[in-house]
Design an enzyme around this catalytic site. Structure first.
Site, PDB file in Angstrom:
ATOM      1  N   ALA A  92      25.474  68.329 -40.362  1.00  0.00           N
ATOM      2  CA  ALA A  92      25.943  67.057 -39.402  1.00  0.00           C
ATOM      3  C   ALA A  92      27.207  67.549 -38.711  1.00  0.00           C
ATOM      4  CB  ALA A  92      26.483  66.030 -40.118  1.00  0.00           C
ATOM      5  N   ASN A  93      28.098  66.891 -37.912  1.00  0.00           N
ATOM      6  CA  ASN A  93      29.149  67.189 -37.307  1.00  0.00           C
ATOM      7  C   ASN A  93      30.048  65.936 -37.479  1.00  0.00           C
ATOM      8  OD1 ASN A  93      28.536  65.324 -34.803  1.00  0.00           O
ATOM      9  ND2 ASN A  93      26.836  66.612 -34.883  1.00  0.00           N
ATOM     10  N   ARG A  94      31.107  66.000 -36.713  1.00  0.00           N
ATOM     11  CA  ARG A  94      32.072  65.017 -36.675  1.00  0.00           C
ATOM     12  C   ARG A  94      32.239  63.863 -35.815  1.00  0.00           C
ATOM     13  NH1 ARG A  94      35.583  67.424 -40.335  1.00  0.00           N
ATOM     14  NH2 ARG A  94      35.678  69.713 -40.499  1.00  0.00           N
TER      15      ARG A  94
END
Ligand code: C5P
Length: 403
Positions: free
Chosen positions: A211-213
Site C-alpha cells: 500500500a502507500n500513504r
C-alpha cells in the site's frame, strides 16, 4: 462571487459542531454573502459571540429580551430582513422546538416568525438522531418545507463514536446555500465526471498487502467540489478511512485492476480526474493462504508485475473524456516530471506536488500544487485541500465552457 448581495441569517445552536460555524461564516462571506449571526445560550458555551461577531463583521444577537437589540432590530425584523435563514448546527432541541412552534428564546422565536426559506444543518449524537422523537420532528420539519443538509456519517468529535450525526462540512452547507439562493450557479450541470482517490491495496496473501500513504482527502474533496458545481460524479475510491462525500456515487475498490475496471465502467464522461495513488506494482500469484514464517528458511521473494496505468488508459481511450486531469506526486524534479507525464499520459493538465515527507502533504489537510499544462506552469500557494479542490473544479468548469 456566487452569493454577492445575499443576506444570510445564521442561527448557531448548541453543540460541539458550533466550531465549524466559524468557518462557515468565512466561507459565506468569501462568496459575497453578508452574515448576521444569532446564537443560542448553549452555542455560547462552545464558541464566543466575540469570535462570531468578528468573523461576521456584525453584531451578534443572543437575547430575546435585550433592550438594545429589540429596539434596534426586533426579532420579527431579524426574521425577515434576510434572504435565507441557516441553522448550523441545528441541535435536536432547537429542531424539537421548531417542530412544535415553541418560541421561548431568540433562535426559536426568529424561526417561528420568519417567512424566509430555512436551511437546517443538523448535528447531534447518532443515538439522538435516531431517537423516535427526533425522527418524528424531522418528518414534521420536512413536511413544513424546511430544507436540510446532512447530517453525515462519520466519527463524532466528542465521543469518537461512528454513525450518522456529524454536521455537514462548511463547504457542503455553502453549496446548499448557493443552490437555494443562486440556483443558476452550477456550471457543470449535465456533465459527468469520474474521480479516482486514495491508495490501492495489492494483496500478497489474504492478510498482507502492498500500500502507500495516500489518505484520499484530496481526491474526495475534488469529487465533492465537482458535484457542488452540478456535475454527476462517480468517485472510485481505494481503501480509505474518510467518509463517502455527499451528493455523488462512490464505488469502493481495493486493487489497481479493480479501479481500472470501475473507471472504464463509468465511461462515457466529460471529465476525468485521476487523483488516486495507484500502486505501480502488484504481486504475481498472491498466495491463497497466509504465507508462513518457517524457522531457519529465507523469506520468500515477492515477484512483482506492473499494474495497468489508469490515467494513461483513459488519456488514450477511444471514449476519452473531454478534459483529463492527472496528478503527479513527486519527491524531486516536480516540474520536469510533471511535464513528462502530461505528454506520456495524454492528460490536459497535471497537478504536481512535492510529497517529500517534510512537506506533510501526504495524509495532511493542506496542499501546495503546480498546474502543468501546454500553456505553461502555474504555481498555487499553500492551500487547504478543499480549497485546492474548489479552485480546480472552477478551473475545469471554465475549461469546458471554453473560458
Ligand atoms: O506515473 P505516476 O504514478 O507518478 O502518475 C501519477 C498519475 O497517474 C496520477 O494521476 C495517478 O492517479 C495516475 N496513475 C494511474 N494508474 C497507475 C499509476 C498512476 O491512474 N497505475
Amino acid at each position: 462571487m456566487e452569493l454577492a448581495g445575499k443576506r444570510v441569517l445564521l442561527i448557531i445552536s448548541g453543540g460541539i459542531a458550533a466550531y465549524k460555524s466559524l468557518d462557515l461564516i468565512r466561507r459565506l462571506r468569501e462568496r459575497g454573502a453578508s452574515v448576521r449571526p444569532v446564537m443560542s445560550r448553549a452555542a455560547q458555551e462552545f464558541i464566543t459571540p466575540l469570535a462570531v461577531g468578528a468573523l461576521a463583521a456584525s453584531h451578534v444577537y443572543t437575547d430575546l429580551f435585550s433592550r438594545e437589540d429589540e429596539q434596534d432590530v426586533g426579532h420579527i425584523r431579524l426574521a425577515r430582513d434576510c434572504d435565507l435563514v441557516v441553522v448550523a448546527p441545528a441541535s435536536a432541541d432547537l429542531m424539537a422546538k421548531m417542530a412544535h412552534g415553541l418560541a421561548d428564546d431568540l433562535p426559536s422565536a426568529v424561526l417561528l416568525a420568519t417567512d424566509r426559506p430555512v436551511l437546517l444543518a443538523p448535528a447531534m449524537n447518532p443515538v439522538m438522531w435516531n431517537a423516535a422523537p427526533t425522527r418524528r420532528n424531522i418528518e414534521t420539519l420536512k413536511a413544513d418545507g424546511r430544507h436540510m443538509i446532512g447530517p453525515m456519517r462519520g466519527e463524532m468529535a466528542e465521543s469518537g463514536e461512528a454513525g450518522t450525526g456529524r454536521m455537514a462540512e462548511p463547504l457542503e452547507i455553502v453549496a446548499a446555500v448557493v443552490s437555494l439562493l443562486a440556483p443558476g450557479e452550477r456550471p457543470l450541470a449535465g456533465r459527468r465526471a469520474i474521480v479516482t482517490s486514495g491508495p490501492t491495496h495489492e494483496p500478497i496473501d489474504p492478510v498482507r498487502y502492498i500500500a502507500n500513504r495516500s489518505s484520499g482527502k484530496q481526491g474526495h474533496a475534488i469529487a465533492a467540489a465537482l458535484a457542488r458545481l452540478g456535475a454527476d460524479v462517480t468517485l472510485v475510491s481505494g481503501p480509505v478511512t474518510i467518509a463517502d462525500p455527499a451528493g455523488l456515487r462512490t464505488i469502493h475498490v481495493e486493487t489497481a485492476e479493480q479501479m481500472l475496471e470501475a473507471v472504464l465502467g463509468a465511461l462515457p464522461a466529460d471529465i476525468a480526474v485521476m487523483v488516486a495513488a495507484v500502486a505501480d506494482w502488484r504481486v504475481v500469484g498472491a498466495a491463497g493462504q497466509k504465507i508462513k514464517k518457517l524457522p531457519g528458511s529465507a523469506p520468500a521473494p515477492l515477484a512483482l508485475a506492473e499494474n495497468p496505468d489508469i490515467l494513461k488508459t483513459i488519456g488514450h481511450h477511444a471514449e476519452r473524456p473531454t478534459y483529463v486531469v492527472g496528478f503527479a506526486a513527486e519527491t524531486q524534479d516536480v516540474e520536469e516530471n510533471g511535464r513528462r507525464k502530461l505528454q506520456a499520459k495524454g492528460a490536459d493538465i497535471i497537478v504536481a506536488n512535492d510529497v517529500s515527507p517534510d512537506t506533510g502533504i501526504m495524509g495532511g489537510d493542506r496542499n501546495r500544487v503546480k498546474l502543468i499544462s501546454k500553456a505553461g506552469v502555474e504555481e498555487w500557494p499553500d492551500l487547504g485541500k478543499d480549497e485546492v479542490a474548489a479552485r480546480l473544479a472552477s478551473r475545469i468548469a471554465a475549461e469546458l465552457s471554453g473560458g
